[in-house]
Design a protein around this motif. Structure first.
Motif, PDB file in Angstrom:
ATOM      1  N   VAL A 134       5.078  -9.402 -39.127  1.00 26.80           N
ATOM      2  CA  VAL A 134       5.269  -8.397 -38.068  1.00 26.80           C
ATOM      3  C   VAL A 134       6.004  -7.171 -38.591  1.00 26.80           C
ATOM      4  N   ALA A 135       7.054  -7.390 -39.413  1.00 27.39           N
ATOM      5  CA  ALA A 135       7.927  -6.290 -39.815  1.00 27.39           C
ATOM      6  C   ALA A 135       7.471  -5.579 -41.077  1.00 27.39           C
ATOM      7  N   PHE A 136       6.658  -6.252 -41.931  1.00 31.60           N
ATOM      8  CA  PHE A 136       6.306  -5.634 -43.204  1.00 31.60           C
ATOM      9  C   PHE A 136       4.803  -5.589 -43.449  1.00 31.60           C
ATOM     10  N   TYR A 137       4.155  -6.744 -43.455  1.00 35.88           N
ATOM     11  CA  TYR A 137       2.758  -6.791 -43.864  1.00 35.88           C
ATOM     12  C   TYR A 137       1.839  -6.070 -42.877  1.00 35.88           C
ATOM     13  N   TYR A 138       2.072  -6.239 -41.593  1.00 32.58           N
ATOM     14  CA  TYR A 138       1.212  -5.565 -40.619  1.00 32.58           C
ATOM     15  C   TYR A 138       1.323  -4.037 -40.703  1.00 32.58           C
ATOM     16  N   PRO A 139       2.552  -3.450 -40.713  1.00 30.15           N
ATOM     17  CA  PRO A 139       2.621  -1.988 -40.865  1.00 30.15           C
ATOM     18  C   PRO A 139       2.014  -1.496 -42.174  1.00 30.15           C
TER      19      PRO A 139
END
Length: 279
Positions: free
Chosen positions: A39-44
């Motif tokens: 949620v915090a790294f890979y998706y953005p």
């Protein structure tokens, strides 16, 4: 069944229950950690990458090609990527009016900062590894400074020391000497980076210096090898992997640094991070 057998069976059951609970707790923690990373790294990150390669519903690398061939980002090297003669590009790079571009200047200052950090950190690692002197343990402990000290503190300290009204110019004025103007120069950025990252290089390479077998060096000398040959054949192969590791880490840190460049270089010496900040 005796009481001892019952107690033993109970302890075994409790141990298995505890192991099962711990296993499930670790699994749950791993799942939560993975979800937080997604949620915090890979998706953005994936979103930005997809938007860069998907234009009007079609997959294309035109955006990357446009950036690589834009002199604003890569300076004279963009001409080489555009198909111009390597000789002409080399002449432009050798001229005083060369253009490095945002990415080119960022890499250039990172290379200079890495060389300065290695030049300071490698001798320091040798001293810490090979000599016993008062305060050695304290100095070795201070090599963890880059890991805990915010880089903005280094920038503020250098402004207070080398600024127009800083400690250095106050001392020079008391001696009747002209002031030194280092602020908003490449030299100030490189010196600050070296101060900040030389302890990192020393930390990484100290263990390599300690692992060098002094008897092997003495054996090489007894067989007729000179100091330089003994260093190249015996010491360097054991030390250079750690030196390369320290240099690589320093390059990565200085390539992406932000507070030091902004405070000591200003917008005139903008790196990629400072350029993004200005957007």
């Amino acid at each position: 069944m005796t009481d001892d057998d019952g107690d033993r069976t109970g302890r075994v059951g409790l141990s298995r229950l505890r192991e099962g609970v711990e296993s499930r707790a670790l699994t749950a923690l791993a799942v939560l950690t993975s979800a937080a990373l997604v949620v915090a790294f890979y998706y953005p990150t994936a979103t930005v990458l997809i938007e860069a390669v998907v234009v009007d519903g079609a997959v294309t690398l035109a955006v990357f090609a446009e950036v690589l061939t834009d002199p604003f980002y890569f300076g004279e090297l963009a001409r080489l990527l555009s198909g111009e003669s390597p000789v002409a590009v080399a002449r432009s790079l050798a001229s005083p009016e060369r253009r490095l571009g945002i990415v080119g200047f960022t890499a250039y200052q990172a290379v200079l900062s890495t060389l300065a950090s290695v030049a300071l950190g490698l001798p320091a690692a040798y001293l810490l590894a090979r000599f016993e002197f008062p305060g050695r343990r304290t100095l070795r402990s201070l090599t963890v400074v880059p890991f805990v000290l915010p880089s903005i503190m280094v920038a503020v300290g250098f402004v207070a020391t080398f600024g127009r009204n800083g400690t250095l110019n106050a001392a020079l004025g008391a001696l009747g000497l002209p002031p030194v103007d280092l602020m908003f120069t490449l030299e100030a950025v490189v010196i600050a980076h070296a101060f900040y990252n030389a302890p990192l290089v020393a930390r990484v390479t100290t263990a390599a210096w300690e692992s060098v077998d002094a008897s092997a060096v003495e054996t090489a000398r007894s067989l007729g090898a000179g100091p330089v040959r003994a260093f190249v054949d015996v010491v360097a192969p054991q030390v250079y992997p750690a030196v390369l590791t320290g240099a690589a880490l320093t390059f990565v840190f200085t390539f992406g640094t932000f507070p030091i460049v902004l405070a000591l270089g200003g917008f005139e010496l903008a790196t990629v991070a400072v350029f993004v900040y200005r957007l």
